[in-house]
Design an enzyme around this catalytic site. Structure first.
Site, mmCIF file in Angstrom:
data_model
loop_
_atom_site.group_PDB
_atom_site.id
_atom_site.type_symbol
_atom_site.label_atom_id
_atom_site.label_comp_id
_atom_site.label_asym_id
_atom_site.label_seq_id
_atom_site.Cartn_x
_atom_site.Cartn_y
_atom_site.Cartn_z
ATOM 1 N N GLN A 78 31.450 62.196 41.721
ATOM 2 C CA GLN A 78 30.947 62.957 42.825
ATOM 3 C C GLN A 78 31.339 64.153 42.978
ATOM 4 O O GLN A 78 30.779 65.359 42.790
ATOM 5 C CB GLN A 78 30.802 62.497 43.914
ATOM 6 C CG GLN A 78 29.854 63.017 44.928
ATOM 7 C CD GLN A 78 28.392 62.865 44.585
ATOM 8 O OE1 GLN A 78 27.848 62.260 43.988
ATOM 9 N NE2 GLN A 78 27.356 63.938 45.002
ATOM 10 N N GLU A 121 37.254 37.169 37.984
ATOM 11 C CA GLU A 121 38.380 36.286 38.755
ATOM 12 C C GLU A 121 37.999 36.021 40.283
ATOM 13 O O GLU A 121 38.572 35.935 41.068
ATOM 14 C CB GLU A 121 39.841 36.916 38.645
ATOM 15 C CG GLU A 121 40.155 37.153 37.303
ATOM 16 C CD GLU A 121 41.482 36.834 36.725
ATOM 17 O OE1 GLU A 121 42.410 36.567 37.800
ATOM 18 O OE2 GLU A 121 41.843 37.067 35.445
HETATM 19 N N1 CAA Z 1 45.469 26.448 45.464
HETATM 20 C C1 CAA Z 1 45.456 24.943 45.391
HETATM 21 N N2 CAA Z 1 44.113 24.230 45.464
HETATM 22 C C2 CAA Z 1 43.212 24.646 45.856
HETATM 23 C C3 CAA Z 1 42.941 26.119 45.836
HETATM 24 C C4 CAA Z 1 44.038 26.817 45.700
HETATM 25 N N3 CAA Z 1 43.942 28.256 45.900
HETATM 26 N N4 CAA Z 1 41.562 26.191 46.156
HETATM 27 C C5 CAA Z 1 41.076 24.988 46.104
HETATM 28 N N5 CAA Z 1 42.012 24.094 45.882
HETATM 29 C C6 CAA Z 1 41.694 22.668 46.029
HETATM 30 C C7 CAA Z 1 41.400 22.200 47.250
HETATM 31 O O1 CAA Z 1 42.590 21.799 47.844
HETATM 32 C C8 CAA Z 1 40.691 20.912 46.616
HETATM 33 O O2 CAA Z 1 41.480 19.897 46.478
HETATM 34 P P1 CAA Z 1 41.265 18.399 46.970
HETATM 35 O O3 CAA Z 1 40.224 17.953 45.950
HETATM 36 O O4 CAA Z 1 42.858 17.718 46.636
HETATM 37 O O5 CAA Z 1 40.886 18.155 48.216
HETATM 38 C C9 CAA Z 1 40.080 21.420 45.421
HETATM 39 O O6 CAA Z 1 40.957 22.331 44.932
HETATM 40 C C10 CAA Z 1 38.716 21.729 45.566
HETATM 41 O O7 CAA Z 1 38.704 22.790 46.528
HETATM 42 P P2 CAA Z 1 37.273 23.197 47.244
HETATM 43 O O8 CAA Z 1 36.571 22.046 47.684
HETATM 44 O O9 CAA Z 1 37.640 24.420 48.125
HETATM 45 O O10 CAA Z 1 36.405 23.622 46.178
HETATM 46 P P3 CAA Z 1 35.095 24.601 45.925
HETATM 47 O O11 CAA Z 1 34.168 23.853 44.802
HETATM 48 O O12 CAA Z 1 34.427 24.640 47.224
HETATM 49 O O13 CAA Z 1 35.385 25.871 45.324
HETATM 50 C C11 CAA Z 1 36.244 28.190 45.288
HETATM 51 C C12 CAA Z 1 36.300 26.953 45.809
HETATM 52 C C13 CAA Z 1 37.180 28.932 46.079
HETATM 53 C C14 CAA Z 1 34.823 28.746 45.636
HETATM 54 C C15 CAA Z 1 36.356 28.179 43.826
HETATM 55 O O14 CAA Z 1 35.424 27.473 43.181
HETATM 56 C C16 CAA Z 1 36.440 29.559 43.155
HETATM 57 O O15 CAA Z 1 37.583 30.297 43.238
HETATM 58 N N6 CAA Z 1 35.284 30.118 42.610
HETATM 59 C C17 CAA Z 1 35.409 31.401 41.758
HETATM 60 C C18 CAA Z 1 35.601 31.044 40.218
HETATM 61 C C19 CAA Z 1 36.581 32.188 39.835
HETATM 62 O O16 CAA Z 1 37.060 33.003 40.206
HETATM 63 N N7 CAA Z 1 36.101 32.371 38.384
HETATM 64 C C20 CAA Z 1 36.879 33.360 37.711
HETATM 65 C C21 CAA Z 1 36.752 33.070 36.046
HETATM 66 S S1 CAA Z 1 38.216 33.400 35.329
HETATM 67 C C22 CAA Z 1 38.038 35.087 34.862
HETATM 68 O O17 CAA Z 1 37.245 35.886 35.329
HETATM 69 C C23 CAA Z 1 39.152 35.516 33.996
HETATM 70 C C24 CAA Z 1 38.984 36.642 33.257
HETATM 71 O O18 CAA Z 1 38.670 36.427 31.955
HETATM 72 C C25 CAA Z 1 39.141 38.017 33.675
#
Ligand code: CAA
Length: 378
Positions: free
Chosen positions: A335, A362
């Site tokens: 802008q 991410e």
């Molecule tokens: N650290 C450690 N453990 C974790 C955690 C963390 N930050 N977050 C979740 N967990 C564990 C939980 O404790 C749970 O463990 P248990 O099964 O033992 O209880 C398990 O993981 C499942 O956790 P949730 O039930 O919270 O999982 P969910 O399905 O509800 O998902 C979410 C949580 C945060 C939404 C996750 O799915 C997420 O981060 N989604 C986004 C994905 C993403 O960022 N993708 C990016 C792709 S890579 C990329 O972009 C790279 C590139 O090339 C630039």
């Protein structure tokens, strides 16, 4: 130079800044225009220790910590956001293997990443139908007498055409997040097939491809960490990765603000520099304030990770705030440049295209809010 930085942090910052200014910035616009992966520049990053900033020296890393990593990412992104994401994903992959790998896995793969021999690392989590919800992935890994057989389709794989080391997540158990395992796959393994390079809006010189796993056989010992416990590995890696993307957003926004300020000082309308007008001053004041806030949130998350305390919430806050603020800062920079901001002669146009993805990859801003809200509400 910030006097609060340690000697190591200052050295890494200076190293990254010198390389960015001398080698990367002069070619960044050409790389973007041609959508050309900067192979030589990426090798140069490895030679300077910037492909394993927070990786132990015994594995070829700089062992300089997370704050140093964030500062280096900011400097590289300030020159070229595409090069920065190549660096971010490679550092993330090297760190994950250094942290979760067996001694043999670490020694085999990490030095190849930190030295540049493997060119780059790739993080294969997302799928066409599993982006924000990786727990619903369909790629499978079957244990056979020949080793693990991977079958499926991955999407948005940064560095996928160049990476020598891939981390691949696949289903080894039941549905949901509990049946997922992590695997190490070497580039060039038969059945590991990178697809056509995506034509992206921004970060065009970074490589992004779909990845097909077509009966891809990998050895029994390619399992990284415990079977069926791979989802946690991905989440922990992404916590650190989000500090990296927050840093990338800060770097892009820093460049955009610097260029907007220079333009506001020099461009004259109505007989005076446009920086003398309050409308422009307020945009610059807002951008400078938001940029500092983003830096502080990101520094906090980096320090917490470095201190070994839980930092998931703080990483998401840093990534959410920095990426949203950086988008506004880059938009204001366009802008302020007026018509010149909308053409390729000025870098403001590239910054606005490059910064857009920081709100998406991410973990989208919506996912960061989900992580923060879950942490706050319990
Ligand atoms: N650290 C450690 N453990 C974790 C955690 C963390 N930050 N977050 C979740 N967990 C564990 C939980 O404790 C749970 O463990 P248990 O099964 O033992 O209880 C398990 O993981 C499942 O956790 P949730 O039930 O919270 O999982 P969910 O399905 O509800 O998902 C979410 C949580 C945060 C939404 C996750 O799915 C997420 O981060 N989604 C986004 C994905 C993403 O960022 N993708 C990016 C792709 S890579 C990329 O972009 C790279 C590139 O090339 C630039």
């Amino acid at each position: 130079m910030d006097p609060e930085l340690t000697e190591t942090q200052q050295l890494i910052l200076k190293t990254a800044r010198d390389y960015a200014e001398r080698v990367i910035r002069p070619v960044a616009a050409d790389l973007d225009r041609d959508a050309r992966f900067p192979l030589e520049i990426v090798k140069g990053l490895a030679e300077l220790g910037l492909m394993g900033v927070n990786v132990p020296a015994a594995l070829g890393g700089a062992e300089a910590g997370v704050v140093s990593y964030s500062l280096a990412m900011q400097e590289i992104a300030r020159a070229c956001a595409s090069t920065a994401v190549t660096m971010a994903v490679t550092n993330m992959v090297a760190e994950v293997i250094a942290r979760f790998g067996t001694p043999a896995q670490r020694e085999r793969h990490v030095p190849r990443l930190t030295s540049g021999e493997a060119v780059a690392g790739a993080f294969a989590l997302s799928e066409p139908e599993a982006g924000s919800d990786p727990g619903s992935m369909r790629t499978t890994a079957e244990r056979t007498p020949r080793g693990w057989v991977l079958r499926g389709q991955k999407q948005w794989i940064t560095n996928g055409s160049y990476a020598g080391v891939f981390i691949v997540w696949a289903r080894t158990g039941g549905p949901g997040t509990k049946g997922i395992s992590t695997f190490l796959v070497e580039g060039g393994t038969p059945g590991l097939k990178p697809g056509k390079h995506e034509e992206k809006m921004g970060i065009r010189a970074s490589n992004t491809v779909p990845l097909t796993l077509d009966d891809c056989v990998i050895p029994e010992d390619a399992l990284l960490g415990e079977e069926n416990h791979g989802f946690r590995v991905a989440m922990m890696a992404l916590d650190g990765g989000r500090v990296g993307i927050a840093s990338q957003a800060i770097g892009i926004a820093t460049a955009a603000l610097e260029e907007a300020v220079a333009y506001a000082r020099e461009r004259k309308q109505f007989g005076k520099p446009i920086g003398d007008f309050q409308a422009i001053q307020w945009m610059i004041a807002d951008s400078a304030t938001e940029l500092d806030a983003a830096r502080l949130l990101t520094l906090r998350a980096a320090r917490m990770k470095e201190g070994g305390v839980p930092f998931s919430r703080e990483a998401s806050m840093a990534k959410l705030f920095a990426s949203e603020a950086a988008n506004k800062i880059c938009d204001r920079a366009v802008q302020i440049h007026g018509g010149y901001g909308y053409v390729r002669d000025f870098a403001a146009e590239r910054h606005l295209r490059d910064v857009r993805v920081t709100r998406i990859y991410e973990g989208t801003s919506e996912i960061q809010r989900m992580v923060i809200a879950r942490n706050v509400l319990g």
